[in-house]
Write a protein that holds these residues in place. Structure first.
Motif, PDB file in Angstrom:
ATOM      1  N   SER A 249       0.818  -1.208   0.000  1.00 26.63           N
ATOM      2  CA  SER A 249       0.000   0.000   0.000  1.00 26.63           C
ATOM      3  C   SER A 249       0.854   1.260   0.000  1.00 26.63           C
ATOM      4  O   SER A 249       0.373   2.332   0.327  1.00 26.63           O
ATOM      5  CB  SER A 249      -0.909   0.027   1.226  1.00 26.63           C
ATOM      6  N   HIS A 250       2.105   1.137  -0.341  1.00 27.48           N
ATOM      7  CA  HIS A 250       2.956   2.322  -0.330  1.00 27.48           C
ATOM      8  C   HIS A 250       2.706   3.160  -1.574  1.00 27.48           C
ATOM      9  O   HIS A 250       2.369   2.654  -2.623  1.00 27.48           O
ATOM     10  CB  HIS A 250       4.425   1.895  -0.276  1.00 27.48           C
ATOM     11  N   ALA A 251       2.885   4.475  -1.407  1.00 26.71           N
ATOM     12  CA  ALA A 251       2.639   5.367  -2.539  1.00 26.71           C
ATOM     13  C   ALA A 251       3.734   5.263  -3.596  1.00 26.71           C
ATOM     14  O   ALA A 251       3.519   5.615  -4.748  1.00 26.71           O
ATOM     15  CB  ALA A 251       2.529   6.801  -2.041  1.00 26.71           C
ATOM     16  N   ASN A 252       4.902   4.809  -3.190  1.00 27.03           N
ATOM     17  CA  ASN A 252       6.017   4.727  -4.142  1.00 27.03           C
ATOM     18  C   ASN A 252       5.940   3.393  -4.902  1.00 27.03           C
ATOM     19  O   ASN A 252       6.034   2.322  -4.311  1.00 27.03           O
ATOM     20  CB  ASN A 252       7.334   4.838  -3.364  1.00 27.03           C
ATOM     21  N   SER A 253       5.785   3.472  -6.202  1.00 31.08           N
ATOM     22  CA  SER A 253       5.552   2.255  -6.975  1.00 31.08           C
ATOM     23  C   SER A 253       6.757   1.315  -6.967  1.00 31.08           C
ATOM     24  O   SER A 253       6.608   0.106  -7.106  1.00 31.08           O
ATOM     25  CB  SER A 253       5.195   2.610  -8.417  1.00 31.08           C
ATOM     26  N   PRO A 286      -4.813  -5.896  -6.192  1.00 30.46           N
ATOM     27  CA  PRO A 286      -5.064  -4.442  -6.192  1.00 30.46           C
ATOM     28  C   PRO A 286      -3.811  -3.577  -6.415  1.00 30.46           C
ATOM     29  O   PRO A 286      -3.865  -2.663  -7.227  1.00 30.46           O
ATOM     30  CB  PRO A 286      -5.690  -4.191  -4.820  1.00 30.46           C
ATOM     31  N   PRO A 287      -2.694  -3.862  -5.735  1.00 26.08           N
ATOM     32  CA  PRO A 287      -1.554  -2.979  -5.991  1.00 26.08           C
ATOM     33  C   PRO A 287      -1.067  -3.022  -7.429  1.00 26.08           C
ATOM     34  O   PRO A 287      -0.639  -2.004  -7.969  1.00 26.08           O
ATOM     35  CB  PRO A 287      -0.464  -3.498  -5.043  1.00 26.08           C
ATOM     36  N   VAL A 289      -2.955  -3.493 -10.038  1.00 25.38           N
ATOM     37  CA  VAL A 289      -3.902  -2.691 -10.807  1.00 25.38           C
ATOM     38  C   VAL A 289      -3.635  -1.207 -10.595  1.00 25.38           C
ATOM     39  O   VAL A 289      -3.673  -0.401 -11.520  1.00 25.38           O
ATOM     40  CB  VAL A 289      -5.345  -3.048 -10.401  1.00 25.38           C
ATOM     41  N   THR A 290      -3.330  -0.849  -9.351  1.00 29.47           N
ATOM     42  CA  THR A 290      -3.081   0.560  -9.051  1.00 29.47           C
ATOM     43  C   THR A 290      -1.884   1.095  -9.822  1.00 29.47           C
ATOM     44  O   THR A 290      -1.879   2.242 -10.257  1.00 29.47           O
ATOM     45  CB  THR A 290      -2.843   0.732  -7.538  1.00 29.47           C
ATOM     46  N   SER A 293      -2.550   2.982 -12.931  1.00 26.64           N
ATOM     47  CA  SER A 293      -3.156   4.307 -12.993  1.00 26.64           C
ATOM     48  C   SER A 293      -2.098   5.385 -12.814  1.00 26.64           C
ATOM     49  O   SER A 293      -2.408   6.559 -12.749  1.00 26.64           O
ATOM     50  CB  SER A 293      -4.259   4.434 -11.949  1.00 26.64           C
ATOM     51  N   GLU A 295       1.719   7.314 -13.904  1.00 28.55           N
ATOM     52  CA  GLU A 295       2.222   7.920 -15.133  1.00 28.55           C
ATOM     53  C   GLU A 295       2.579   6.822 -16.136  1.00 28.55           C
ATOM     54  O   GLU A 295       2.937   5.716 -15.754  1.00 28.55           O
ATOM     55  CB  GLU A 295       3.473   8.755 -14.836  1.00 28.55           C
ATOM     56  N   LEU A 298       5.740   4.689 -15.662  1.00 26.42           N
ATOM     57  CA  LEU A 298       5.600   3.689 -14.600  1.00 26.42           C
ATOM     58  C   LEU A 298       4.737   2.530 -15.084  1.00 26.42           C
ATOM     59  O   LEU A 298       5.028   1.367 -14.829  1.00 26.42           O
ATOM     60  CB  LEU A 298       4.969   4.317 -13.363  1.00 26.42           C
ATOM     61  N   ALA A 302       5.580  -1.415 -15.109  1.00 23.72           N
ATOM     62  CA  ALA A 302       4.651  -2.292 -14.399  1.00 23.72           C
ATOM     63  C   ALA A 302       4.089  -3.357 -15.340  1.00 23.72           C
ATOM     64  O   ALA A 302       4.037  -4.542 -14.997  1.00 23.72           O
ATOM     65  CB  ALA A 302       3.525  -1.466 -13.793  1.00 23.72           C
ATOM     66  N   VAL A 323      -8.858  -3.694 -16.807  1.00 26.37           N
ATOM     67  CA  VAL A 323      -7.883  -2.625 -16.595  1.00 26.37           C
ATOM     68  C   VAL A 323      -6.829  -2.618 -17.691  1.00 26.37           C
ATOM     69  O   VAL A 323      -6.081  -1.660 -17.819  1.00 26.37           O
ATOM     70  CB  VAL A 323      -7.187  -2.708 -15.223  1.00 26.37           C
TER      71      VAL A 323
END
Lengths: 917, 424
Positions: A249-253, A286-287, A289-290, A293, A295, A298, A302, A323
């Motif tokens: 759940s970290h913001a940094n991919s 989920p991560p 898939v996130t 979304s 840039e 990234l 991914a 997705v």
């Protein structure tokens, strides 16, 4: 009042001006001058001539000025080593400064100056800074060790800095730990065998603690380091996974992807029936898939990684198809990757949606993307049988658009569809033929020609069509020429009367007027074949072709495993092993996924790759591995190519055959070992058919061969008895197989060590491998063998019991069995009766188990025992069986289901043979 | 022997005309000729955004991001996680924007020394050092007109002399000793809807990307908790490091000590598997007839599930087929524009009045004699809906602990179109 003023110059010459300003007495002027120098540096101007003047500004208590001078020094010290030495004293002094910021700055800058003379002076200050009371200085110093190691590795080792660095892993400050890990990882990379990062449960625990507290970048270093660890057992594996999952759940991919790597690797060790295993699978979707979304850059990285993940564990994202739908303003590199993943996720459940999307994409503007979309439709047809019809009609719609490149691409994929589903969609040929003239790409022309040749008997004007290509024969590419040659020969064999002239024309074009050796050779082969034995030619050229496999571009499993261990790296972006492409990465160790540990899992099959959840059978390859686009074409040729050398001189040259007189002790020992293995390991013993005579002496100038096949301890053996019924001694025995349905080939030479005298008999056992060339035979289990001795070469064919191909890990999980049973279409089911069998279901099951036919479940309905069994063949095909046994009734009913239904008959024969013996 | 250099080796900034206007080397100097490979890729790409983000060269890898029409090209020499590099580059851009207000070539050139100091502070030997804007601002003061003037007069500097306080504490994102006279905490819930709608108007895919951006100006060390009416919506979330993950896992409450100033508290994703309400519909009729040099164009917009809130700032754009020479259209409101060179049609609609639906009707002229275009244009819609989060996410309460004063609190909601596309 902006910095752009630093770029303006005067007429006198910039360097001259700056020099004067740098030597000014006024502090402010000096600082401004240094700023100008830095500004010039940022645009790549060479201001190294100012080195002494800038260094003179270094002794100052103004922090900004000091920083600027340091910046300058780092850039130019290497080109001015003698001058740089002047700065050393200031550095050493600054390392003692009361302000930790200055201490850190000094040690950091010194490490960046790649000048040997300076590094000597660096050691003492660095040692102090590594033990500094301020963590900010310690963490800076940790990185400095890596820098120094980069310049002079020996020095770092001699000075004991590595040990100090290892101690820092236990530092109280998480930032220091993270930097120490980063530095050690970097150093370890250039010392692949050193045990620098000695990972043990204690140090792992420290890392996991630091993981929660350090910065995002530190988390990446720690996670990448964790990924190198191999837990002792599944429990440790689970506990690490539990502590890593919050990172998803970290913001940094980059943190997310590194965490995914650790989890993908460690979950390999978890038993699949564990609840936690399922939870983890759910948490991974989920991560991922996130990430899509974020840039586009990234997204690209991914997607490349997701491509690996869906190949390894398709179940994670199987519900997330949408997705990956392409938005029209996605960058092209994102579009192409999404498309690839859509195909990988395509299944019967979502195929309608996918097709609708693909059709939409085929009308977009970007040519590359459109082509790939059309190709994707073809891949769907081949992958999901139920959708084939819809795919074909979609392709036909697209051909109607008459957009040139769409039509060409569609024809190429339709050829593949014909290969996969022969005699099913021939009705579209007429439409295809309409577009003959618009094809200008070799691949499309070749595909069209193949179709015309293959279905010549149904195309009235096939000869005219092919003739039209023949006009510009020499301007065509090799691909088209070869295809045209084969197609015309096929046509001739099908309609000999009308096409004699045409075939002569093409043969002479290919053999006499062409410089291309491949083309000439093929031409000659056809020519001779046709002139010597037209019937044989027909058998050869029009032989039944093997089917093509479902997924063509899967990454080879060992590489996939290695890449999974490198998720998030450049290797994962390029889908190449790390050793393959990064300069200077010496001695990179190949990483493998850990093996599952055995707790509570005794019955599970160890084949991790295929055991992934319910989708295992889908991943299993179909009967014949794909051999690329030219397959259909080459096959026509390969048969003679194999047979011909068998007939004479070529025999001795075959690499697998060693002269028998050469005593090979290793090989001999090996044969013995295998023999020995026969009695061990199999409680019931696999069924071995009695020996039969394969080659009577009459047909082989006195050599009689009889034999049988057996599977002993997982090794397939051909057991031969050679008898010399002639008057002279026989020597120099060798053996070779023709291509066959399951790729059987001798794993070693035929071990006949002594000459075989008249009336002597010798028993030989020949271990076989299943990695030889593959060709579908009729019957499926037919094997054509050539045996050579000093007298001649002899041929015979024999049939092996398919049970010897049943592998030991053929026990399927119950759920997987159920899912697979439902999944295989009913058309693929065949029923047989086994008569006169007097075993009860228990005994039957035991007996079958001896031949690697595993009973998975048993059910009793109205006095009838239903046994559910699974079998796995050496080429990965699964066969599922339902055996009905009624007490007192000697007749059993057996239903077999398999994705390759052609094996059912052979499997049934095995059941019969095993149960009755 | 030159050992492989880890991490980011160098950074080049390239503008849209292909000039390098800034370079920074963290290790030895890499010749700017390495960028030739990038320029080649740039030339090959049909659009600026199509330049591949990872480009191999014989001795290096170039990893780039494109933002504000500037390419940030990082040079690496050995195996480095590309996402690490890309994330870092984005952080560089964010920092520039934070410092200079905008991230343009001019702004970077105007502040080149600060830029250099920042880059040096952000990366040491290729390892990220300080990337939190709070910490950076203590080390290097952002330029302001006032400070520049003061610095020139007094000779003081824009470099902090003290070690940043937050750097090593347990809350590295917050500095100590923050003081405000007005204590306030504002949260913006902003959702972007991405959707693909097919010809017939049914939804192919729709998903919501949401963020909660915060502007917190509170004295001292406040400890905040934020709870939601419907936390269940948030099953796919990414948090700012300040959020206590365990508490979220257990109670679905966001508990955190906030950074000072502006920051993104969390971002979330509501996937297409949940039902996503589509706030706008488009009726379209775009046809070309074979053999005719005219095409019809009709577009009508209307609100759909907007929960009673109005659609604002509606903007339509569409790339018409190459064969279209010009258009002759009539908007019922707003202004429309067609660029005959790029074939881009845009229509600035403004607000949608449900009583009088906006429409754009008329004809397109095609090249005479040319066959009818193969591709169907896709319509791109932008819009805003104020005071509403499309997913229905609602904050329940915001509480502060650890400090005595009473802060001003505010929560705003907004929905925007992300990549919202209608196929025709």
């Amino acid at each position: 009042m902006t910095d752009s003023k630093y770029f303006t110059t005067t007429k006198k010459g910039e360097i001259f001006e700056l020099k004067a300003e740098l030597n000014s007495d006024k502090k402010e002027k000096k600082k401004e001058a240094v700023k100008k120098v830095i500004a010039s540096m940022t645009v790549g101007k060479d201001v190294s001539a100012l080195f002494p003047d800038v260094v003179n500004c270094m002794q100052t208590d103004n922090l900004e000025l000091k920083k600027l001078v340091y910046l300058y020094l780092m850039n130019y010290a290497k080109s001015q080593p003698d001058m740089a030495i002047m700065a050393v004293n200031t550095f050493v002094k600054d390392c003692e400064d009361p302000n930790p910021l200055i201490r850190a700055l000094a040690v950091r800058t010194m490490g960046c100056i790649r000048v040997d003379k300076i590094t000597e002076y660096l050691c003492e200050p660095l040692r102090k800074c590594l033990k500094d009371e301020d963590p900010y200085v310690r963490k800076t110093a940790a990185v400095c060790v890596a820098k120094l190691h980069d310049i002079n590795a020996q020095l770092v080792e001699d000075q004991g800095f590595l040990d100090t660095l290892k101690d820092l892993i236990s530092d109280s400050n998480p930032m220091v730990v993270a930097n120490a890990v980063a530095a050690l990882s970097e150093i370890a990379e250039s010392h692949p065998n050193s045990n620098l990062l000695d990972l043990n449960p204690q140090s792992i625990n420290k890392l996991l603690t630091a993981l929660n507290e350090c910065t995002e970048w530190g988390q990446i270093f720690i996670l990448d380091c964790l990924a190198n660890y191999t837990p002792r057992d599944d429990r440790e594996s689970q506990s690490i996974c539990e502590r890593v999952t919050p990172r998803l759940s970290h913001a940094n991919s980059a943190v997310v992807l590194s965490a995914v790597k650790v989890l993908m690797k460690f979950m390999e060790m978890l038993p699949k029936d564990l609840d936690y295993y399922g939870t983890l699978l759910k948490k991974l979707a989920p991560p991922l898939v996130t990430l899509l979304s974020a840039e586009p850059e990234l997204q690209y990285v991914a997607l490349r990684n997701i491509n690996l993940i869906v190949q390894k564990r398709p179940e994670i994202l199987k519900h997330e198809m949408k997705v990956f739908f392409v938005k029209y303003n996605d960058p092209i590199y994102v579009k192409l990757e999404k498309l690839d993943i859509m195909i990988r996720l395509a299944s019967q459940a979502n195929i309608a949606q996918v097709l609708a999307e693909l059709k939409e994409y085929a009308t977009e503007v970007d040519v590359d993307f459109v082509r790939k979309a059309v190709r994707a439709i073809g891949r769907c047809a081949i992958k999901v049988e139920q959708s084939a019809e819809r795919c074909v009609s979609t392709l036909l719609d697209l051909i109607q658009t008459k957009v040139n490149y769409v039509v060409q691409e569609a024809i190429v994929v339709i050829k593949d569809i014909f290969r996969k589903y022969p005699n099913k969609y021939e009705s579209v040929i007429a439409t295809l033929c309409e577009n003959l003239d618009s094809l200008d790409e070799p691949e499309a022309r070749a595909a069209m020609i193949w179709i015309v040749g293959e279905y010549a008997e149904r195309i009235d004007n096939a000869d005219e069509l092919l003739e039209s290509f023949l006009e510009g024969f020499h301007d065509e590419s090799t691909q088209v020429q070869l295809q045209l040659l084969t197609a015309i020969v096929k046509l001739f064999l099908k309609k000999p009367t009308e096409t004699q002239e045409l075939v002569q024309q093409v043969l002479s074009l290919a053999t006499q007027d062409s410089d291309n050796p491949d083309l000439r050779d093929r031409g000659y082969i056809y020519w001779r074949l046709l002139s010597t034995d037209p019937v044989a030619a027909k058998e050869v050229v029009l032989a039944e072709k093997p089917l093509i496999s479902e997924e063509t571009d899967l990454i080879e499993p060992t590489l996939l495993e290695e890449l999974i261990c490198h998720i998030g790296t450049l290797a994962s972006v390029y889908h190449k092993p790390p050793s393959a492409f990064v300069e200077g990465s010496r001695g990179v160790m190949h990483k493998r996924l850990p093996a599952r540990t055995g707790s509570g899992e005794g019955t599970e099959c160890p084949d991790v790759g295929n055991a992934a959840g319910g989708s295992a059978p889908e991943a299993a390859p179909s009967i014949i591995p794909s051999q690329g686009d030219l397959l259909g074409d080459l096959l026509n040729l390969d048969l003679p190519a194999v047979l011909l050398p068998l007939m004479g001189a070529g025999f001795g040259a075959a690499p697998a055959v060693m002269p028998a007189s050469l005593n090979a002790p290793v090989g001999g020992g090996l044969g013995d070992l295998f023999d020995l293995g026969g009695g061990v390991g199999m409680p019931m013993g696999a069924y071995i058919p009695p020996k039969t005579v394969w080659l009577p002496a009459m047909k082989a100038k006195g050599l009689e061969i009889s034999g049988t096949f057996a599977r002993r301890a997982g090794v397939i053996q051909m057991e031969l008895v050679l008898t010399n019924k002639a008057m002279s001694v026989m020597t120099d025995f060798a053996i070779q197989f023709n291509r066959n349905s399951f790729g059987l080939a001798p794993a070693g030479p035929l071990q006949v060590l002594t000459p075989l005298g008249p009336n002597q008999t010798i028993e030989v056992s020949l271990p076989l491998s299943t990695v030889g060339p593959v060709m579908k035979m009729d019957p499926l289990n037919n094997l054509q063998v050539a045996v050579k001795n000093n007298i001649d070469v002899f041929y015979f064919s024999c049939q092996y019991p398919i049970s010897m191909l049943f592998v030991e890990d053929g026990k399927m999980e119950r759920q997987v069995f159920l899912a697979t049973w439902k999944d295989i279409p009913n058309d693929n089911e065949s029923q047989f009766q086994i008569q006169d069998c007097h075993l009860n279901s228990e005994a039957a099951s035991n007996k079958l188990q001896g031949s690697n036919i595993f009973t998975i479940a048993k059910r009793t309905v109205e006095g009838q025992d239903m046994l559910y069994m699974s079998i796995k063949l050496s080429n990965g095909i699964w066969v599922l069986a339902e055996l009905k046994v009624q007490a007192g009734n000697p007749n059993y009913t057996i239903s077999l289901k398999c994705r390759a239904p052609e094996v059912s008959q052979c499997v049934f024969q095995c059941y019969e043979a095993v149960l009755k013996n | 022997m030159q050992l492989p250099a880890k991490m980011i080796h160098s950074l080049f900034l390239v503008n849209s005309s292909g000039d390098i206007f800034l370079e920074k080397h963290w290790k030895s100097v890499v010749s700017r000729s390495v960028c030739d490979y990038f320029f080649e890729a740039q030339e090959r790409a049909s659009e600026p955004e199509n330049v591949p983000p990872v480009i191999p060269t014989p001795h290096h890898y170039l990893i780039s991001v494109l933002r504000h029409r500037i390419y940030f090209v990082a040079v690496i020499q050995s195996e480095v996680p590309p996402l690490f590099v890309i994330e870092f580059l984005h952080r560089v851009v964010d920092t520039f924007q934070d410092y200079f207000g905008v991230c343009t070539e001019a702004a970077i050139k105007d502040n080149v020394v600060v830029v250099y100091e920042l880059l040096e502070e952000m990366l040491d030997n290729g390892f990220p050092l300080a990337t939190e804007s709070n910490i950076l601002k203590e080390l290097i003061k952002p330029p302001t007109i006032l400070r520049t003037v003061v610095n020139t007069i007094t000779g003081s500097t824009n470099v902090g002399e003290q070690l940043p306080t937050g750097q090593l504490s347990v809350v590295p994102w917050r500095r100590t000793g923050v003081k405000y006279t007005n204590n306030e905490a504002y949260f913006d819930v902003v959702e972007e809807i991405d959707a693909i709608i097919d010809k017939s108007g049914s939804t192919i895919t729709a998903e919501i990307q949401g963020v909660i951006d915060a502007c917190v100006k509170l004295t001292g060390m406040p400890d905040l908790t934020l709870s939601f009416m419907n936390p269940r919506l948030l099953d796919d979330v990414s948090f700012h490091p300040c959020v206590r993950f365990k508490r979220w896992e257990a109670e679905r409450i966001l508990s955190f000590i906030p950074p000072d100033g502006n920051f993104r508290l969390l971002s979330y994703h509501v996937s297409c598997q949940n039902l996503v309400a589509i706030p706008v519909y488009v009726k379209h009729n775009i046809t070309f007839r074979e053999g005719s040099s005219q095409g019809r164009f009709e577009l009508t917009l209307g609100p759909k599930q907007t929960m009673g809130k109005g659609l604002e700032a509606v903007l339509i754009s569409s790339q018409l087929p190459r064969g279209v020479l010009n258009t002759n259209l009539n908007p019922s409101q707003g202004t429309y524009n067609f660029d005959p060179v790029t074939k881009l049609l845009s229509w600035d609609v403004g607000k949608i009045n449900p009583q009088k639906l906006p429409s754009l009707k008329g004809s397109m002229s095609l090249q005479a004699g040319a066959s009818k275009p193969d591709e169907n244009p896709t319509i791109n819609i932008q819009f805003k809906i104020q005071q509403s989060a499309l997913s229905g996410l609602k904050v329940n309460r915001l509480d502060m602990y650890g400090e005595k004063y009473k802060p001003f609190k505010g929560i705003k909601y907004m929905t925007k179109a992300g990549k919202f596309q209608v196929r025709t």
